[in-house]
Design a protein around this motif. Structure first.
Motif, short mmCIF file in Angstrom:
data_model
loop_
_atom_site.label_atom_id
_atom_site.label_comp_id
_atom_site.label_asym_id
_atom_site.label_seq_id
_atom_site.Cartn_x
_atom_site.Cartn_y
_atom_site.Cartn_z
N LYS A 94 39.71 39.10 40.04
CA LYS A 94 38.64 38.23 40.51
C LYS A 94 38.03 38.81 41.78
O LYS A 94 38.68 39.57 42.50
CB LYS A 94 39.18 36.83 40.76
N GLN A 95 36.80 38.44 42.04
CA GLN A 95 36.05 38.99 43.17
C GLN A 95 36.75 38.69 44.50
O GLN A 95 36.80 39.54 45.39
CB GLN A 95 34.63 38.41 43.17
N LYS A 96 37.32 37.52 44.62
CA LYS A 96 38.02 37.13 45.85
C LYS A 96 39.26 38.01 46.07
O LYS A 96 39.54 38.44 47.19
CB LYS A 96 38.42 35.66 45.75
N GLU A 97 40.00 38.26 45.00
CA GLU A 97 41.18 39.12 45.10
C GLU A 97 40.78 40.56 45.42
O GLU A 97 41.46 41.24 46.17
CB GLU A 97 41.96 39.08 43.79
N ALA A 99 38.19 41.51 47.17
CA ALA A 99 37.84 41.56 48.60
C ALA A 99 39.11 41.62 49.46
O ALA A 99 39.16 42.35 50.45
CB ALA A 99 37.01 40.34 48.98
N LYS A 100 40.13 40.89 49.05
CA LYS A 100 41.41 40.91 49.78
C LYS A 100 42.05 42.30 49.70
O LYS A 100 42.55 42.82 50.70
CB LYS A 100 42.34 39.85 49.19
N TRP A 102 40.50 45.17 49.14
CA TRP A 102 39.67 46.12 49.89
C TRP A 102 39.96 46.04 51.38
O TRP A 102 40.11 47.04 52.06
CB TRP A 102 38.19 45.88 49.61
N SER A 103 40.04 44.81 51.91
CA SER A 103 40.30 44.66 53.34
C SER A 103 41.69 45.16 53.71
O SER A 103 41.90 45.73 54.77
CB SER A 103 40.11 43.21 53.79
#
Length: 161
Positions: A94-97, A99-100, A102-103
Motif C-alpha cells: 500500500k502507498q502508506k507502507e 512511504a514508511k 522509503w523514509s
C-alpha cells in the motif's frame, strides 16, 4: 488413531525459500508482508520449491518497491513462455507502507531484506520483507554467544530436569 486431516489453510501454506542469514547479519526492526508480481512460469517454478532469496534485496525506486537479484529457476515444461531467472520483480504494498519504507531507508539508514518467500493459505505468493539495520562484527559474536548459551542451557535442563 487416525490423523486429523489438515484444514485448507494449513494445506495451502508452503514456505518456498527462507533467508536464514538475515537475522544473523541484520537487526530486524520491523517486517512487512508484500505481494509479488510473477509470470505464470515463475509461479509454477516456485511451486517446485527451488527459489533463492539469500542474495537479494528490496529497493524503493521511482515510487515503487522492487525485489532485486532473487533467483527463480526456469520451469522445464514452459517451452515458449520462459521467464528471466534474475529479473527485477515488483512488490505490491500500500502507498502508506511504501512511504514508511522509503523514509526508513533514506533517513534512518535502514535496508530492506527479504526474509521468507511463501505461498499463503489462499495459495498466493507472498514475501516477508524485514526493515533492518546491519550488525557490526561484535554484535554478530554476541548473537552467536547468546544462541550457544541458550542451547547449552536447554541441554542442561533436559539432562538434569
Amino acid at each position: 488413531m487416525a490423523k486429523k486431516p489438515k484444514s485448507a489453510e494449513e494445506r495451502n501454506y508452503k514456505v518456498v525459500s527462507e533467508n536464514r542469514r538475515a537475522r544473523f547479519d541484520y537487526a530486524i526492526e520491523d517486517d512487512l508482508e508484500c505481494g509479488i508480481m510473477l509470470e505464470g512460469s515463475e509461479v509454477k517454478s516456485l511451486r517446485t520449491g527451488q527459489a533463492q532469496i539469500a542474495e537479494s534485496y528490496a529497493a524503493v525506486e521511482e515510487g515503487e518497491l522492487w525485489l532485486v537479484n532473487s533467483y527463480i529457476p526456469p520451469y522445464a515444461q514452459a517451452k515458449t513462455f520462459q521467464h528471466e531467472e534474475r529479473r527485477r520483480r515488483k512488490l505490491l504494498v500500500k502507498q502508506k507502507e511504501l512511504a514508511k519504507l522509503w523514509s526508513a531507508t533514506q533517513r534512518e539508514g535502514m535496508t530492506l531484506v527479504p526474509m521468507v518467500l511463501y505461498f499463503n493459505h489462499k495459495g498466493r505468493a507472498k514475501i516477508k520483507i524485514g526493515i533492518a539495520k546491519g550488525k557490526k562484527l561484535h554484535d554478530k559474536r554476541e548473537t552467536s554467544a547468546k544462541r550457544d548459551w541458550q542451547r547449552s542451557k536447554a541441554r542442561l535442563m533436559k539432562d538434569h530436569g
